[in-house]
Structure formats: C-alpha cells, structure tokens
Scaffold this motif. Structure first.
Motif, short mmCIF file in Angstrom:
data_model
loop_
_atom_site.label_atom_id
_atom_site.label_comp_id
_atom_site.label_asym_id
_atom_site.label_seq_id
_atom_site.Cartn_x
_atom_site.Cartn_y
_atom_site.Cartn_z
N ASP A 142 0.83 -1.21 0.00
CA ASP A 142 0.00 0.00 0.00
C ASP A 142 0.87 1.26 0.00
OD1 ASP A 142 -2.28 -1.56 0.02
OD2 ASP A 142 -2.62 -1.34 2.18
N ALA A 143 1.91 1.27 0.82
CA ALA A 143 2.80 2.44 0.89
C ALA A 143 3.53 2.64 -0.44
CB ALA A 143 3.79 2.29 2.04
N LEU A 144 3.90 1.55 -1.10
CA LEU A 144 4.55 1.67 -2.41
C LEU A 144 3.64 2.32 -3.45
CD1 LEU A 144 6.39 -1.78 -2.56
CD2 LEU A 144 7.50 0.47 -2.76
N GLN A 145 2.33 2.18 -3.26
CA GLN A 145 1.37 2.76 -4.19
C GLN A 145 1.00 4.20 -3.87
OE1 GLN A 145 -1.95 -0.09 -5.21
NE2 GLN A 145 -0.86 -1.29 -3.66
N THR A 146 1.37 4.66 -2.69
CA THR A 146 1.04 6.02 -2.27
C THR A 146 1.90 7.02 -3.02
OG1 THR A 146 0.50 5.21 -0.06
CG2 THR A 146 0.94 7.57 -0.27
N PHE A 147 1.29 8.10 -3.47
CA PHE A 147 2.04 9.14 -4.18
C PHE A 147 3.03 9.79 -3.22
CE2 PHE A 147 -2.03 9.80 -6.82
CZ PHE A 147 -1.72 8.74 -7.64
N PRO A 148 4.25 10.02 -3.66
CA PRO A 148 5.28 10.56 -2.76
C PRO A 148 5.17 12.06 -2.56
CG PRO A 148 6.19 10.28 -4.94
CD PRO A 148 4.78 9.74 -4.99
N ASP A 149 5.76 12.49 -1.47
CA ASP A 149 5.97 13.91 -1.21
C ASP A 149 7.44 14.13 -1.52
OD1 ASP A 149 6.12 16.50 -0.33
OD2 ASP A 149 6.02 16.00 1.80
N LYS A 150 7.72 14.71 -2.66
CA LYS A 150 9.11 14.83 -3.11
C LYS A 150 9.73 16.09 -2.50
CE LYS A 150 8.27 12.26 -7.30
NZ LYS A 150 8.43 12.12 -8.71
N SER A 151 10.18 15.92 -1.28
CA SER A 151 10.85 17.04 -0.61
C SER A 151 12.17 16.54 -0.05
CB SER A 151 9.96 17.60 0.50
OG SER A 151 9.70 16.60 1.46
N TRP A 152 13.06 17.48 0.20
CA TRP A 152 14.38 17.15 0.69
C TRP A 152 14.60 17.83 2.03
CZ3 TRP A 152 13.08 18.46 -4.23
CH2 TRP A 152 13.30 17.49 -5.22
N VAL A 153 15.23 17.11 2.95
CA VAL A 153 15.53 17.65 4.27
C VAL A 153 16.66 18.67 4.16
CG1 VAL A 153 16.27 17.09 6.59
CG2 VAL A 153 14.71 15.56 5.40
N ASN A 154 17.73 18.30 3.49
CA ASN A 154 18.89 19.19 3.32
C ASN A 154 18.83 19.83 1.94
OD1 ASN A 154 20.01 18.36 5.79
ND2 ASN A 154 20.96 16.59 4.82
N THR A 155 19.11 21.13 1.88
CA THR A 155 19.17 21.79 0.59
C THR A 155 20.30 21.19 -0.24
OG1 THR A 155 18.34 23.80 1.60
CG2 THR A 155 19.34 24.02 -0.55
N ILE A 156 21.47 21.03 0.36
CA ILE A 156 22.59 20.39 -0.31
C ILE A 156 22.94 19.14 0.51
CG2 ILE A 156 25.00 20.58 -1.03
CD1 ILE A 156 24.53 23.59 -1.30
N ASP B 89 25.88 13.48 1.71
CA ASP B 89 26.40 12.20 1.22
C ASP B 89 27.33 12.49 0.04
OD1 ASP B 89 25.96 9.06 0.98
OD2 ASP B 89 25.97 9.95 -1.03
N PRO B 90 28.58 11.99 0.07
CA PRO B 90 29.55 12.34 -0.97
C PRO B 90 29.09 12.03 -2.40
CG PRO B 90 30.66 11.28 0.85
CD PRO B 90 29.18 11.15 1.12
N TYR C 191 26.30 14.50 -3.26
CA TYR C 191 26.88 15.84 -3.33
C TYR C 191 27.60 16.06 -4.65
CZ TYR C 191 29.85 19.84 -2.64
OH TYR C 191 30.47 21.04 -2.81
N ARG C 192 28.29 15.04 -5.17
CA ARG C 192 29.01 15.19 -6.43
C ARG C 192 28.05 15.51 -7.59
NH1 ARG C 192 32.95 16.86 -4.28
NH2 ARG C 192 34.49 15.48 -3.42
N TRP C 193 26.84 14.99 -7.52
CA TRP C 193 25.85 15.35 -8.55
C TRP C 193 25.52 16.83 -8.46
CZ3 TRP C 193 24.16 12.98 -12.79
CH2 TRP C 193 24.53 11.65 -12.96
N TYR C 194 25.38 17.33 -7.24
CA TYR C 194 25.15 18.77 -7.07
C TYR C 194 26.33 19.57 -7.61
CZ TYR C 194 20.83 18.50 -4.46
OH TYR C 194 19.53 18.30 -4.11
N GLU C 195 27.54 19.07 -7.35
CA GLU C 195 28.74 19.74 -7.84
C GLU C 195 28.73 19.76 -9.37
OE1 GLU C 195 33.47 19.55 -6.98
OE2 GLU C 195 32.43 17.64 -7.14
N MET C 196 28.37 18.63 -10.00
CA MET C 196 28.33 18.58 -11.47
C MET C 196 27.33 19.59 -12.02
SD MET C 196 28.73 14.58 -12.53
CE MET C 196 28.04 13.76 -11.10
N VAL C 197 26.16 19.67 -11.38
CA VAL C 197 25.14 20.61 -11.84
C VAL C 197 25.61 22.05 -11.64
CG1 VAL C 197 22.80 21.47 -11.44
CG2 VAL C 197 23.22 19.01 -11.59
N ASN C 198 26.28 22.32 -10.51
CA ASN C 198 26.79 23.68 -10.30
C ASN C 198 27.86 24.05 -11.32
OD1 ASN C 198 25.39 24.90 -8.11
ND2 ASN C 198 26.30 23.39 -6.76
N VAL C 199 28.73 23.11 -11.67
CA VAL C 199 29.80 23.40 -12.60
C VAL C 199 29.28 23.41 -14.05
CG1 VAL C 199 32.01 22.56 -13.54
CG2 VAL C 199 31.59 22.54 -11.07
#
Length: 146
Positions: free
Chosen positions: A65-79, A82-83, A86-94
């Motif tokens: 049932d939980a797998l079928q529930t629509f997610p709340d796509k929010s993030w606790v940390n802005t950045i 986790d290394p 974080y590298r994905w954020y670095e790639m997007v920034n660069v």
C-alpha cells in the motif's frame, strides 16, 4: 505505514534476502532505476508492481500500500552531505549553465522534463578504473507565450 517506514522495511528485506535492485525490478516489471526510486519513497508503483515487490521481499500488504502512495518529493537538506549525491550537485553547479545553454541552442527556450524521463545506470569497464555511465533522457518542454 508511511514512506520512511516503507523504505526501511524494503531496505532491510532486500539486504536480508540478498537481492539486487535488478531482482526486485524484474518482479515489478520495471527498470531497476525506477523501482529503486519507488522503493526509496520518491516515486510510486502501480498495484501489480507494488504487490509483486512486497511478495518478493516477504513484506506485508502495508508495504504494498505504501509503495502505491504518491510521494511527497521534498528534501531535508538543501545540499546533501552524502559524498556521492553531493558530487551530482557539484556537477550541476559546474556544468548546469552549460547544459542549459546547449539545450536552448538545440531546442529553444524550455526545460527538460523530470516527469517524462528515463535514466539508466551502467558500469563501464576501463583499465584506468571502472566508470559510472549514466544515461538521462527527458522530454523537451518548450515555454509557451500567451
């Protein structure tokens, strides 16, 4: 059961059962990338897939049932800290502005959809060290004038 509890139950059952995301995706009838995202709480599965995943993992209908529930796509940390993430954020920034410029040059003013979207992650063997090969494909959505 909420998405966080579901995620913990799925991860524990996956680890306990010695299963891979490919094993779980095969039961779901979906890609490993999308199945993993749903099991981590960032997407949802349709009933058939959710039931198949829960059964494979030996988990309750509460998990299905939980797998079928629509997610709340929010993030606790802005950045994230986790290394790997974080590298994905670095790639997007660069390279983000470069990606934007090249997409606009090729397609015009618009965005790449993260809804009509696919992703595939592969290992690429290389004598200098194996490489992560990520293919991302999203539908182009032009901005409209009104």
């Amino acid at each position: 059961m909420n998405k966080a509890e579901m995620k913990q139950a799925v991860l524990a059952a996956k680890r306990h059962g010695g299963l891979s995301w490919s094993d779980i995706a095969e039961a779901a009838g979906l890609s490993p990338e999308f199945t993993c995202s749903a099991c981590l709480g960032m997407n949802h599965l349709e009933e058939r897939s959710a039931t198949a995943v829960a059964e494979l993992l030996g988990l309750s209908t509460d998990v299905a049932d939980a797998l079928q529930t629509f997610p709340d796509k929010s993030w606790v940390n802005t950045i994230p800290t986790d290394p790997l993430i974080y590298r994905w954020y670095e790639m997007v920034n660069v390279y983000g502005e470069t990606i934007k410029e090249l997409i606009h040059e090729e397609f015009g003013d618009g965005i790449m959809s993260a809804i009509d979207f696919t992703m595939k992650i592969d290992r690429e063997e290389d004598p200098k060290g194996d490489r992560v090969h990520v293919t991302i494909s999203g539908k182009f959505l032009p901005y409209k004038s009104w």
